[in-house]
Enzyme design. Structure first.
Site, PDB file in Angstrom:
ATOM      1  N   ASN A 156       0.854  -1.195   0.000  1.00 47.31           N
ATOM      2  CA  ASN A 156       0.000   0.000   0.000  1.00 47.31           C
ATOM      3  C   ASN A 156       0.893   1.248   0.000  1.00 47.31           C
ATOM      4  OD1 ASN A 156      -1.474   2.274   0.992  1.00 47.31           O
ATOM      5  ND2 ASN A 156      -3.090   0.914   1.686  1.00 47.31           N
ATOM      6  N   HIS A 161      -3.804  -4.185   7.688  1.00 44.37           N
ATOM      7  CA  HIS A 161      -3.948  -2.954   8.465  1.00 44.37           C
ATOM      8  C   HIS A 161      -3.094  -3.030   9.732  1.00 44.37           C
ATOM      9  CE1 HIS A 161      -5.757   1.018   8.820  1.00 44.37           C
ATOM     10  NE2 HIS A 161      -5.454   0.869  10.090  1.00 44.37           N
ATOM     11  N   GLY A 162      -2.171  -2.097   9.825  1.00 40.39           N
ATOM     12  CA  GLY A 162      -1.325  -1.998  11.015  1.00 40.39           C
ATOM     13  C   GLY A 162      -0.252  -3.075  11.112  1.00 40.39           C
ATOM     14  N   ASP A 198      -0.198   4.479  -0.059  1.00 37.13           N
ATOM     15  CA  ASP A 198      -0.936   5.693   0.340  1.00 37.13           C
ATOM     16  C   ASP A 198      -0.063   6.712   1.056  1.00 37.13           C
ATOM     17  OD1 ASP A 198      -3.168   4.388  -0.564  1.00 37.13           O
ATOM     18  OD2 ASP A 198      -4.068   4.085   1.395  1.00 37.13           O
ATOM     19  N   HIS A 199       0.798   6.221   1.954  1.00 38.34           N
ATOM     20  CA  HIS A 199       1.488   7.178   2.819  1.00 38.34           C
ATOM     21  C   HIS A 199       2.744   7.786   2.192  1.00 38.34           C
ATOM     22  CE1 HIS A 199      -1.652   6.793   5.601  1.00 38.34           C
ATOM     23  NE2 HIS A 199      -1.517   5.479   5.620  1.00 38.34           N
ATOM     24  N   GLU A 224     -11.090  -9.082   3.108  1.00 39.73           N
ATOM     25  CA  GLU A 224      -9.809  -8.730   3.735  1.00 39.73           C
ATOM     26  C   GLU A 224     -10.105  -8.509   5.214  1.00 39.73           C
ATOM     27  OE1 GLU A 224      -7.223  -5.840   1.842  1.00 39.73           O
ATOM     28  OE2 GLU A 224      -6.458  -5.190   3.804  1.00 39.73           O
ATOM     29  N   HIS A 229      -5.710   3.617  -1.745  1.00 42.55           N
ATOM     30  CA  HIS A 229      -7.027   3.976  -1.199  1.00 42.55           C
ATOM     31  C   HIS A 229      -7.302   5.426  -1.606  1.00 42.55           C
ATOM     32  CE1 HIS A 229      -9.635   4.227   2.744  1.00 42.55           C
ATOM     33  NE2 HIS A 229     -10.304   4.598   1.669  1.00 42.55           N
ATOM     34  N   ARG A 275       3.082  18.911   1.858  1.00 45.54           N
ATOM     35  CA  ARG A 275       3.678  20.152   1.372  1.00 45.54           C
ATOM     36  C   ARG A 275       3.108  20.617   0.032  1.00 45.54           C
ATOM     37  NH1 ARG A 275       8.873  21.947   3.167  1.00 45.54           N
ATOM     38  NH2 ARG A 275       8.724  21.920   5.424  1.00 45.54           N
ATOM     39  N   ARG A 322      -9.254   8.140  -0.965  1.00 40.97           N
ATOM     40  CA  ARG A 322     -10.223   8.587   0.045  1.00 40.97           C
ATOM     41  C   ARG A 322     -11.079   9.723  -0.485  1.00 40.97           C
ATOM     42  NH1 ARG A 322     -10.334   7.634   5.465  1.00 40.97           N
ATOM     43  NH2 ARG A 322      -8.845   6.123   6.267  1.00 40.97           N
ATOM     44  N   THR A 338      -7.382   6.850  10.669  1.00 46.52           N
ATOM     45  CA  THR A 338      -7.169   5.767   9.716  1.00 46.52           C
ATOM     46  C   THR A 338      -8.420   4.885   9.748  1.00 46.52           C
ATOM     47  OG1 THR A 338      -5.680   3.967   9.067  1.00 46.52           O
ATOM     48  CG2 THR A 338      -5.960   4.316  11.435  1.00 46.52           C
ATOM     49  N   THR A 339      -8.464   3.861   8.903  1.00 48.21           N
ATOM     50  CA  THR A 339      -9.661   3.015   8.821  1.00 48.21           C
ATOM     51  C   THR A 339      -9.841   2.257  10.141  1.00 48.21           C
ATOM     52  OG1 THR A 339      -9.117   2.771   6.491  1.00 48.21           O
ATOM     53  CG2 THR A 339     -10.861   1.355   7.355  1.00 48.21           C
ATOM     54  N   GLU A 367      -8.782   0.447  -3.194  1.00 49.16           N
ATOM     55  CA  GLU A 367      -9.650   0.531  -2.014  1.00 49.16           C
ATOM     56  C   GLU A 367     -10.545   1.759  -2.156  1.00 49.16           C
ATOM     57  OE1 GLU A 367      -6.976  -1.509   1.467  1.00 49.16           O
ATOM     58  OE2 GLU A 367      -6.836   0.652   1.243  1.00 49.16           O
ATOM     59  N   ARG A 402      -6.930  12.863   1.086  1.00 49.51           N
ATOM     60  CA  ARG A 402      -5.831  13.261   1.976  1.00 49.51           C
ATOM     61  C   ARG A 402      -4.480  12.712   1.525  1.00 49.51           C
ATOM     62  NH1 ARG A 402      -7.360   9.933   7.415  1.00 49.51           N
ATOM     63  NH2 ARG A 402      -9.350  10.940   7.047  1.00 49.51           N
ATOM     64  N   HIS A 403      -4.493  11.645   0.729  1.00 46.88           N
ATOM     65  CA  HIS A 403      -3.206  11.130   0.221  1.00 46.88           C
ATOM     66  C   HIS A 403      -3.270  10.843  -1.274  1.00 46.88           C
ATOM     67  CE1 HIS A 403      -5.191   7.401   1.493  1.00 46.88           C
ATOM     68  NE2 HIS A 403      -4.839   7.515   2.760  1.00 46.88           N
ATOM     69  N   GLY A 444       1.218  -1.152   4.357  1.00 44.18           N
ATOM     70  CA  GLY A 444       1.612   0.149   3.825  1.00 44.18           C
ATOM     71  C   GLY A 444       2.392   1.012   4.784  1.00 44.18           C
TER      72      GLY A 444
END
Ligand code: DXP
Ligand SMILES: NCC(=O)COP(=O)(O)O
Length: 247
Positions: free
Chosen positions: A12, A196-197, A14-15, A156, A48, A23, A50, A105-106, A75, A54-55, A218
């Site tokens: 993932n 996740h996590g 996303d981040h 998932e 994802h 920025r 969103r 987060t989710t 996602e 946001r990302h 991710g």
């Protein structure tokens, strides 16, 4: 039913986009991260898009669609805007996730059991474009059974509670919940993914569960990449999960 010990790594990205959006720059580019991840052994790329953007941005998804050598796992929340976008890009995989604007987060899984007609309609519509649809749910028998009833081929399991557990008892309980969820999903004839996590320190126990098809990871990869580079971070994770999944 998937029972092989071959476990796939979905990366993932996303981040990577989170850092860019912080920025409003053009870098770091999640598309570059995706290509590096593929070179380092990723079996697929997860993004994802969103509602609040946001990302990941539409631009990222459109470019990824053109350049990925593996496959995209898209996602999305169950909204008309996202359904129409998915129909436009036709990703190989779609994972329907719950979304709340304010969440960090989710936070939990999709409530499939509580809105079966709505999710069934979404699964039917998205399956028509050739995507394999999965549902991001808690490892709860009610949700697993409902996922089968609405016609999703895959689920998932949300591993966030396991990842956040602090005491050994809590960790063991949450892990057992995932183990039971995998068994339950397989017995319903579903493909079972998880994520996740997940992190370098907690992934092995999950990767060792027989029958899991894919782990989506991710945040931990992006964080570790700051120190070892994105390819290194992905390669380390891939080696860890393959070793843990060995019979
Ligand atoms: C559904 C899921 O678990 C991932 O998409 C993850 O949520 C991505 O990161 P954020 O939830 O932090 O946006
Ligand atoms: N679906 C889970 C995912 O894609 C990655 O979640 P995380 O590792 O960023 O928490």
């Amino acid at each position: 039913m998937t029972t092989s010990n071959r476990i796939l790594l979905g990366v993932n990205i996303d981040h990577v986009a989170t850092l860019r959006q912080a920025r409003g720059t053009r870098y770091p580019d999640p598309v570059k991260a995706a290509l590096d991840a593929e070179e380092a052994g990723a079996d697929g790329i997860t993004v994802h898009l969103r509602e609040d953007r946001r990302h990941i941005q539409e631009r990222d998804v459109l470019l990824l669609k053109e350049v990925l050598q593996t496959r995209m796992n898209f996602e999305m929340g169950v909204t008309e805007e996202m359904m129409a976008f998915a129909e436009r890009i036709r990703p190989a995989h779609i994972c329907l996730v719950p979304e709340t604007r304010q969440e960090l987060t989710t936070e939990g899984g999709l409530d499939v059991a509580g809105q079966e007609a709505r999710i069934k309609a979404a699964v039917e519509r998205l399956s028509k474009i050739g995507s394999e649809v999965s549902l991001f749910i808690d490892a709860d028998p009610r949700q697993i059974e409902a996922s089968r009833r609405v016609g999703a081929p895959a689920i998932e399991l949300h591993t966030g509670r396991y990842a956040d557990a602090t005491t050994p008892t809590e960790v063991a309980e949450e892990l057992q919940r995932i183990i039971d969820g995998v068994k339950g999903g397989l017995s319903e004839g579903l493909i079972v993914n998880a994520g996740h996590g997940l992190h370098y320190h907690n992934v092995e126990a999950v990767a060792a569960i027989k029958g899991i098809n894919e782990l989506n990871i991710g945040h931990a990869l992006v964080a570790h990449a700051l120190f070892v580079g994105f390819k290194g971070a992905v390669a380390e994770m891939k080696a860890l999960i393959l070793a843990a999944a060995k019979p």
